[in-house]
Write a protein that holds these residues in place. Structure first.
Motif, short mmCIF file in Angstrom:
data_model
loop_
_atom_site.label_atom_id
_atom_site.label_comp_id
_atom_site.label_asym_id
_atom_site.label_seq_id
_atom_site.Cartn_x
_atom_site.Cartn_y
_atom_site.Cartn_z
N MET A 106 0.96 -1.19 0.17
CA MET A 106 -0.18 0.50 -0.08
C MET A 106 1.22 1.08 -0.08
O MET A 106 0.69 2.30 -0.63
N ALA A 110 0.33 3.37 -3.39
CA ALA A 110 -0.38 4.33 -3.43
C ALA A 110 -0.01 5.10 -3.42
O ALA A 110 0.10 6.15 -3.59
N ASP A 147 -3.82 -7.66 -2.37
CA ASP A 147 -3.42 -6.91 -1.64
C ASP A 147 -2.04 -5.50 -3.10
O ASP A 147 -2.98 -4.49 -2.51
N ALA A 151 -3.59 -1.91 -3.54
CA ALA A 151 -2.99 -0.46 -3.71
C ALA A 151 -2.74 0.21 -5.00
O ALA A 151 -4.12 1.47 -4.53
#
Length: 232
Positions: A106, A110, A147, A151
């Motif tokens: 993440m 991101a 995951d 992200a």
């Protein structure tokens, strides 16, 4: 965006796509500031692209990412575009991914791109471009990539919202690339990549990015914003 003469910050410049894009933009007459994790590769790029500024960064230090953006704008005498090519994958069922890996995905995919772009919002010239590479996984998340896809989806949603906020100032572009044949999957921070079909080549990916940055629709939107800004 007109590339010739544009002042562009390129985070993620030491990856396969980032390096190729740096060469393409430089060849088009852009003034570049390259940011990456690999200091040796940054110096090598600087040697091949004379006059280019370079800075190393740690994706976990979000304040430093923002400060780097401000510093790059100051060194270049302004900022016309930021194009983020930052990213790292991981593979595995959701219950096999550690919290540390989930946080890493993440942050790198991101939060770090957001930090660069957020800092650029008050700096980029009217009619400029803010862009980031997301990927088809953002809209069609495959199994064993939950995951990573989450992200990228977070970044895509952020870009969509900021596009609406900035519609009268800059073009905000989601560079939603297909699967690429770059060795990216082999650099995963966790897990082993599944057997993947042949992906798009790096030159073809750079062609797509350049089309998004300089294509008629993006240029028309950005030019219209600049004209309205000047009129007001």
């Amino acid at each position: 965006m007109e590339v010739d003469g544009a002042r562009i910050l390129l985070p993620g410049a030491t990856g396969e796509v980032g390096r190729a894009l740096a060469h393409r933009l430089y060849g088009g007459g852009a003034t570049l500031h390259l940011a990456g994790r690999d200091e040796a590769e940054l110096r090598a790029l600087q040697g091949r692209l004379p006059g280019t500024g370079v800075s190393g960064f740690d994706a976990y230090d979000l304040d430093a990412c923002a400060a780097l953006t401000r510093g790059a704008a100051q060194r270049m005498g302004g900022l016309d575009a930021v194009v983020s090519c930052i990213g790292v994958p991981a593979f595995g069922a959701a219950d096999t991914i550690s919290e540390a890996v989930a946080e890493h995905l993440m942050t790198v995919n991101a939060l770090a791109p957001m930090a660069f772009l957020r800092a650029a919002l008050p700096l980029v010239t009217a009619g400029g471009v803010l862009a980031a590479v997301t990927g088809v996984v953002a809209g069609n998340p495959p199994p064993k990539m939950a995951d990573y896809a989450a992200a990228k989806a977070a970044l895509a949603a952020w870009l969509q919202a900021v596009r609406k906020e900035q519609r009268r100032h800059v073009a905000v572009v989601d560079l939603c690339l297909p699967h690429l044949d770059t060795g990216f999957a082999g650099r995963a921070v966790a897990g082993q990549p599944p057997k993947l079909p042949r992906g798009l080549t790096v030159p073809a990916a750079v062609d797509l990015i350049m089309n998004e940055l300089t294509g008629p629709e993006t240029v028309a939107r950005a030019s219209g914003r600049a004209r309205r800004e000047s009129a007001e």
